[in-house]
Every structure is written in C-alpha cells, then in structure tokens.
Scaffold this active site. Structure first.
Site, PDB file in Angstrom:
ATOM      1  N   HIS A   1      -6.755  -6.907  -0.287  1.00  9.75           N
ATOM      2  CA  HIS A   1      -6.819  -5.467  -0.525  1.00  9.75           C
ATOM      3  C   HIS A   1      -5.963  -5.102  -1.731  1.00  9.75           C
ATOM      4  O   HIS A   1      -4.878  -5.652  -1.920  1.00  9.75           O
ATOM      5  CB  HIS A   1      -6.324  -4.690   0.700  1.00  9.75           C
ATOM      6  CG  HIS A   1      -7.102  -4.968   1.948  1.00  9.75           C
ATOM      7  ND1 HIS A   1      -6.713  -5.923   2.864  1.00  9.75           N
ATOM      8  CD2 HIS A   1      -8.243  -4.419   2.421  1.00  9.75           C
ATOM      9  CE1 HIS A   1      -7.592  -5.954   3.865  1.00  9.75           C
ATOM     10  NE2 HIS A   1      -8.533  -5.043   3.622  1.00  9.75           N
TER      11      HIS A   1
ATOM     12  N   ASP B   1      -3.206 -10.490  -2.315  1.00  9.66           N
ATOM     13  CA  ASP B   1      -3.774  -9.923  -1.089  1.00  9.66           C
ATOM     14  C   ASP B   1      -5.215  -9.495  -1.341  1.00  9.66           C
ATOM     15  O   ASP B   1      -5.563  -9.078  -2.450  1.00  9.66           O
ATOM     16  CB  ASP B   1      -2.940  -8.718  -0.658  1.00  9.66           C
ATOM     17  CG  ASP B   1      -3.258  -8.228   0.743  1.00  9.66           C
ATOM     18  OD1 ASP B   1      -2.468  -8.516   1.659  1.00  9.66           O
ATOM     19  OD2 ASP B   1      -4.288  -7.552   0.921  1.00  9.66           O
TER      20      ASP B   1
ATOM     21  N   HIS C   1       0.818  -1.235   0.000  1.00  7.96           N
ATOM     22  CA  HIS C   1       0.000   0.000   0.000  1.00  7.96           C
ATOM     23  C   HIS C   1       0.845   1.276   0.000  1.00  7.96           C
ATOM     24  O   HIS C   1       0.298   2.374  -0.152  1.00  7.96           O
ATOM     25  CB  HIS C   1      -0.938   0.030   1.207  1.00  7.96           C
ATOM     26  CG  HIS C   1      -1.976  -1.038   1.203  1.00  7.96           C
ATOM     27  ND1 HIS C   1      -2.815  -1.249   0.131  1.00  7.96           N
ATOM     28  CD2 HIS C   1      -2.297  -1.973   2.140  1.00  7.96           C
ATOM     29  CE1 HIS C   1      -3.621  -2.267   0.410  1.00  7.96           C
ATOM     30  NE2 HIS C   1      -3.328  -2.718   1.614  1.00  7.96           N
TER      31      HIS C   1
ATOM     32  N   ASP D   1      -5.111 -12.583   3.471  1.00  7.81           N
ATOM     33  CA  ASP D   1      -6.355 -12.092   4.058  1.00  7.81           C
ATOM     34  C   ASP D   1      -7.575 -12.316   3.175  1.00  7.81           C
ATOM     35  O   ASP D   1      -8.683 -11.895   3.529  1.00  7.81           O
ATOM     36  CB  ASP D   1      -6.236 -10.612   4.442  1.00  7.81           C
ATOM     37  CG  ASP D   1      -5.452  -9.778   3.461  1.00  7.81           C
ATOM     38  OD1 ASP D   1      -5.086 -10.295   2.382  1.00  7.81           O
ATOM     39  OD2 ASP D   1      -5.202  -8.593   3.757  1.00  7.81           O
TER      40      ASP D   1
END
Length: 308
Positions: A161, A159, A122, A243
C-alpha cells in the site's frame, strides 16, 4: 558490528477488534521468527513529545492521547482503532525508530530492525488512518536530519500500500529522498508517478496487480537504485511492509519470500556503497501470519549478513 532488534511488550497491548488484519498475532509471529537470531535486543523507549513534534502538531498528538478509551475500542476511522494500550504502543513504536537512528548513527550497531506496531506509513500530519497513528519512518528521517545533522536521508517503502503518510510528512523536505513502490490501483489511491514532492525528491513506482518478483526486481534496478546512487544518502530507512507477498490477503502482488531477501540484500549493498552500511528498518504491513514471519526472517537475515 551487529544488527539491533528494537521492540517493546507494549506493542502487544495495542488490541484491535476480532477479525481485524492488524492484530497482536502479527508481532507475536515476527518475534517468534526472530528468536533464533544473534541480535542486539533493545527495549524501545517511549518517544518524547519533542521528537513527535518534528512530524505532527501538538494538537494532533493530544487528540490521539485523548481518544484512548478506558476499555473497549475507540474508532478513529473505518479501519483504525484504539484500545487502552494503543497510545503507549504508538509511543513505543515511535521511540523505537528514534533509538534505532541513534544507535546506527552513533556506531553502536551497523543496522537495526524495529519490530513494532502500530505501523506508521499511512499517518499523515494531522490524520490517523490505515491502522497508523504516528509516522514512524518519517520521524526516523527527521530525527536523523534535524537532531543528528545529516544532510541527506533516503526512505525506501516497499509495502504493498502506498505510504501516503510518509509522502505527506516529507513532501516539503528537500533533504529526504522517498522511494515507494505500491500496487496500483489499491487503497489509499495515492502514489502516482506525478506525485514527486515539492523538490522532485519523491519517486513513486506503481505496480499493476499481479506483478511478480521479476518485474519488481527490474523496476527497482531501473528506477530506485539509480536514484539512490545519485542522491548519495547518509542513512537509508526502510518501511518494511511484507504485504506484497503472494500469500497476503489484502492485495494482489505476487512477490516471494526470496524477493524480499533479494531487495533487502540489494539495499544493504547500496548502503555499504553510499552510507557506511547504515540502515534503519521498521515494520509496516503484512497480514498472512506465516508469510509475514517468513519474509521478516529473510529480511533480518540479510541485515545480519550485511552487519558481519
């Protein structure tokens, strides 16, 4: 040939406030899960500033250093914190991926897994966010391209996200294919299919909440794997976030541990076909401790199988 496990105790000194999902226990569970495996265990070096300058400007790196608190926590944004040990941890995390690329491309190991924190995907060029300080996966790609002289590198990010930071850092990089699947809608809100990079070299695969393993496998088989074959990378880098697991508390995808094993095995098979089996994987998210440990163990088991 073997699989390297690259980590450092400094990554356990990045402490977050009580109740924060990106906590020390994540890495402790990962390392415990990997204890029985026959791996080449390597101590992560501190990244050199010249390495980080491939993806972040000097002023940003200085700002991260200057923000380190002498005690307690410094708040970077709503969910990104620094403790006294965080900057060293971030430099070790970045150093781990650089060392992994050097080892894999140097023929010392077949593939490598970087068990590090803080995560990285990120972190944008001048913005720390989403628990991330430095763009580790993008750094690995740029190091392989600029230092080792590769012509084509692929980054695969599974991931849950969206890896907005990796996308930002590689947006203008024609030599890097970025393939990223993510739940949508979900924070950080980016990752639409029309976000395809300055050279059409980014493939975003949005997945609806509730998507399970069968749908994930179909999407990767139809979209991701053909793009990898067409691009013919000389190295595959994996942003390994776990996740999307059905037990994870921060999202709503329903992948099983077996799904992560399948995806890793498929990527290893493609790497054997396209780039002499060369893979560098780096830990991103995963916030249910037991699911994280199980999925990481399955992921690394497939890397080991591919290296033997």
């Amino acid at each position: 040939m073997t699989t390297a496990l690259i980590t450092h105790a400094d990554c356990l000194t990045h402490v977050t406030p009580t109740g924060h999902p990106e906590r020390v226990a994540r890495l402790e569970h990962v390392l415990h899960a990997l204890e029985p495996f026959d791996l080449r265990r390597v101590t992560a070096p501190l990244a050199a500033e010249d390495d980080l300058l491939r993806i972040h400007p000097a002023g940003y790196i200085a700002d991260i250093r200057d923000a380190r608190p002498e005690e307690g926590f410094a708040k970077i944004d709503g969910d990104t914190f620094l403790s006294p040990g965080s900057v060293d941890a971030a430099f070790r995390a970045a150093g781990a991926v650089v060392r992994a690329v050097d080892m894999v491309l140097g023929g010392e190991v077949q593939n490598a897994f970087c068990a590090i924190r803080p995560p990285g995907h990120h972190a944008e060029r001048e913005t720390a966010m989403g628990f991330c300080l430095f763009g580790n996966a993008a750094l690995a790609a740029k190091h392989a391209l600029d230092f080792h002289g590769l012509n084509r590198v692929a980054v695969v990010d599974f991931d849950v996200h969206h890896g907005n930071g990796t996308q930002d850092l590689l947006w203008d990089e024609a030599r890097a294919l970025l393939i990223t699947s993510q739940q949508m809608p979900l924070w950080p809100g980016s990752g639409r299919p029309d976000e395809d990079g300055a050279h059409g070299q980014i493939l975003n695969i949005p997945l609806a909440p509730g998507t399970g393993g069968a749908e994930m496998r179909a999407a990767y088989t139809a979209q991701a794997f053909p793009r990898l074959r067409a691009f013919m990378p000389e190295l595959i880098i994996i942003s390994a976030g776990f996740d999307a697991h059905q037990d994870d508390p921060l999202a709503n995808l329903n992948w099983s541990t077996a799904d992560f094993a399948w995806l890793t095995a498929e990527l290893c098979t493609l790497a054997q076909e396209l780039c002499q089996g060369r893979i560098v994987s780096t830990l991103e998210g995963g916030y249910d401790l037991n699911a994280l440990a199980a999925a990481t163990r399955a992921h690394v088991q497939e890397l080991i199988k591919a290296a033997t």
